[in-house]
Motif scaffolding. Structure first.
Motif, PDB file in Angstrom:
ATOM      1  N   UNK A   1       9.690 -20.458   1.948  1.00 56.20           N
ATOM      2  CA  UNK A   1      10.878 -20.471   2.800  1.00 56.20           C
ATOM      3  C   UNK A   1      10.508 -20.791   4.248  1.00 56.20           C
ATOM      4  N   UNK A   2       9.337 -20.268   4.674  1.00 58.17           N
ATOM      5  CA  UNK A   2       8.916 -20.555   6.048  1.00 58.17           C
ATOM      6  C   UNK A   2       8.556 -22.029   6.208  1.00 58.17           C
ATOM      7  N   UNK A   3       7.858 -22.586   5.204  1.00 52.32           N
ATOM      8  CA  UNK A   3       7.471 -23.995   5.265  1.00 52.32           C
ATOM      9  C   UNK A   3       8.691 -24.909   5.238  1.00 52.32           C
ATOM     10  N   UNK A   4       9.792 -24.415   4.648  1.00 56.52           N
ATOM     11  CA  UNK A   4      11.012 -25.225   4.573  1.00 56.52           C
ATOM     12  C   UNK A   4      11.556 -25.548   5.956  1.00 56.52           C
ATOM     13  N   UNK A   5      11.177 -24.766   6.964  1.00 56.02           N
ATOM     14  CA  UNK A   5      11.663 -25.031   8.322  1.00 56.02           C
ATOM     15  C   UNK A   5      11.209 -26.389   8.825  1.00 56.02           C
ATOM     16  N   UNK A   6      10.064 -26.872   8.331  1.00 58.01           N
ATOM     17  CA  UNK A   6       9.566 -28.165   8.785  1.00 58.01           C
ATOM     18  C   UNK A   6      10.412 -29.325   8.270  1.00 58.01           C
ATOM     19  N   UNK A   7      11.181 -29.090   7.206  1.00 54.91           N
ATOM     20  CA  UNK A   7      12.021 -30.180   6.689  1.00 54.91           C
ATOM     21  C   UNK A   7      13.095 -30.560   7.690  1.00 54.91           C
ATOM     22  N   UNK A   8      13.487 -29.625   8.529  1.00 53.76           N
ATOM     23  CA  UNK A   8      14.496 -29.920   9.533  1.00 53.76           C
ATOM     24  C   UNK A   8      13.926 -30.416  10.836  1.00 53.76           C
ATOM     25  N   UNK A   9      12.599 -30.583  10.897  1.00 54.65           N
ATOM     26  CA  UNK A   9      11.938 -31.035  12.130  1.00 54.65           C
ATOM     27  C   UNK A   9      10.952 -32.153  11.806  1.00 54.65           C
ATOM     28  N   UNK A  10      11.426 -33.263  11.273  1.00 51.80           N
ATOM     29  CA  UNK A  10      10.505 -34.363  10.916  1.00 51.80           C
ATOM     30  C   UNK A  10       9.753 -34.915  12.117  1.00 51.80           C
ATOM     31  N   UNK A  11      10.380 -34.908  13.299  1.00 49.83           N
ATOM     32  CA  UNK A  11       9.706 -35.420  14.485  1.00 49.83           C
ATOM     33  C   UNK A  11       8.480 -34.574  14.821  1.00 49.83           C
ATOM     34  N   UNK A  12       8.605 -33.254  14.673  1.00 48.61           N
ATOM     35  CA  UNK A  12       7.470 -32.365  14.938  1.00 48.61           C
ATOM     36  C   UNK A  12       6.335 -32.625  13.954  1.00 48.61           C
ATOM     37  N   UNK A  13       6.676 -32.895  12.697  1.00 47.56           N
ATOM     38  CA  UNK A  13       5.647 -33.182  11.693  1.00 47.56           C
ATOM     39  C   UNK A  13       4.936 -34.484  12.028  1.00 47.56           C
ATOM     40  N   UNK A  14       5.701 -35.505  12.413  1.00 47.48           N
ATOM     41  CA  UNK A  14       5.095 -36.787  12.801  1.00 47.48           C
ATOM     42  C   UNK A  14       4.199 -36.602  14.023  1.00 47.48           C
ATOM     43  N   UNK A  15       4.657 -35.808  14.995  1.00 47.34           N
ATOM     44  CA  UNK A  15       3.843 -35.547  16.181  1.00 47.34           C
ATOM     45  C   UNK A  15       2.554 -34.818  15.808  1.00 47.34           C
ATOM     46  N   UNK A  16       2.656 -33.861  14.877  1.00 47.72           N
ATOM     47  CA  UNK A  16       1.468 -33.117  14.445  1.00 47.72           C
ATOM     48  C   UNK A  16       0.470 -34.042  13.764  1.00 47.72           C
ATOM     49  N   UNK A  17       0.962 -34.971  12.939  1.00 44.30           N
ATOM     50  CA  UNK A  17       0.065 -35.918  12.269  1.00 44.30           C
ATOM     51  C   UNK A  17      -0.589 -36.845  13.291  1.00 44.30           C
ATOM     52  N   UNK A  18       0.174 -37.288  14.282  1.00 41.48           N
ATOM     53  CA  UNK A  18      -0.390 -38.137  15.325  1.00 41.48           C
ATOM     54  C   UNK A  18      -1.444 -37.381  16.127  1.00 41.48           C
TER      55      UNK A  18
END
Length: 351
Positions: free
Chosen positions: A223-240
């Motif tokens: 459920x906590x990891x599901x929060x990242x589904x609503x923040x794709x920009x943050x995930x892309x920034x983290x990968x960069x």
């Protein structure tokens, strides 16, 4: 408070089962023996290049540059974890993230390998579970640590895939085969990320596991990891940011090569090889895959016609040891003042 948790993260929990404790100790000794045995084998196979390095004075300027680049890479990993934690709504300030990060990196002198820092981060959240508000933030905090590790590993393969694509036309046949393997792994990782971010995945798991769904702790993490589904920009920034941190580590490794050898392989080709060598440090083996990393480094550099891999990896380990010692000094100096409780940040960053 998270700061109070930091002070106790290195405390050992007594084991009430003596046989299990003895087995763990035996396995630890065996794993250390394996690591040092592999290191001895790698040194014996590359004794010529090792003697060459020992008999030459290193370039101190390049060694200093390697330390600076390594420290920049380390700080960028703290920033990446802070971003992922704030997206989860974890009440963590950047200063706290840096303090915990340095403490985790310092712990690698005791528990060598990059996973030691993750253990410290998780412990910092788990020890605050009796404080009500912190208890509610425990699962998101742990999820941020796990997701940070996932993005770090995936960012490494993204970097190699990018460099492999840029170097494909001039790469040797053996290197091209290696690049193709990396492309396959990266493609599988992209599929994994896509599945993780599909809402239908949770529905599918509930159908398989029944109405109860995932077990208690796993359900909380999911459920906590599901929060990242609503923040794709943050995930892309983290990968960069992960790609950038690995690039800095690769530049640091290359600076070590320049410090130890008068003739270094081309930087562009090395940036395909070095990140794969760094991947061995992520493998959960004793002392950061001691011996395995040296052997892998030797083989990969031989693919491009150089016999410098094993001593270069040893030099990079020495730089890493210097960075860990610096982290120890920073952690000790922050026991007064910086470790005092500070105002918690509220709410997630807009991403």
């Amino acid at each position: 408070m998270i700061d109070d948790a930091i002070l106790g993260t290195v405390s050992a929990v007594p084991d009430s089962n003596p046989p299990r404790k003895g087995l763990k100790r035996l396995l630890r000794v065996a794993s250390y023996g394996l690591g040092f045995g592999l290191l001895g084998w790698a040194l014996w196979r590359n004794q010529g290049s090792v003697r060459e390095v020992i008999g030459r004075r290193p370039n101190l300027y390049d060694l200093a540059l390697a330390l600076v680049l390594g420290e920049i890479a380390l700080l960028s990993t703290f920033a990446r974890w802070y971003l992922l934690a704030r997206v989860q709504g974890v009440p963590l300030t950047f200063r706290q993230a840096v303090r915990i990060g340095f403490l985790g990196h310092a712990s690698e002198l005791v528990v060598p390998g990059q996973l030691g820092g993750d253990v410290v981060k998780v412990a910092a959240f788990c020890r605050g579970e009796g404080e009500g508000r912190q208890d509610r933030k425990r699962a998101p905090g742990i999820a941020s640590v796990l997701f940070d590790r996932v993005t770090g590993v995936f960012g490494l393969f993204l970097l190699v895939s990018l460099m492999g694509t840029l170097q494909w036309s001039t790469a040797a046949v053996a290197v091209r085969r290696l690049i193709e393997v990396v492309w396959l792994v990266t493609g599988a990782g992209l599929i994994g990320f896509a599945v993780l971010f599909l809402p239908a995945t949770a529905v599918f798991l509930r159908r398989i596991l029944g109405e109860g769904g995932l077990p208690g702790k796993l359900a909380g993490l999911w459920d906590a990891a599901a929060a990242y589904r609503g923040h794709p920009l943050a995930v892309v920034m983290a990968l960069a940011m992960a790609m950038a941190s690995h690039a800095f580590y690769a530049f640091s490794f290359y600076a070590v090569i320049r410090a130890l050898f008068p003739i270094a392989p081309p930087l562009t080709t090395s940036l395909v090889i070095i990140p794969l060598i760094l991947f061995t440090a992520i493998v959960p083996l004793p002392f950061g895959a001691l011996g395995v990393g040296e052997e892998v480094s030797g083989e990969l550099f031989r693919m491009i016609g150089h016999s410098i891999g094993t001593p270069a990896m040893l030099g990079a380990r020495c730089v890493g040891l210097g960075l860990s010692c610096l982290s120890v000094l920073i952690s000790l100096s922050s026991t007064r003042g910086p470790l005092a409780p500070e105002r918690q940040a509220e709410g997630p960053d807009p991403s």
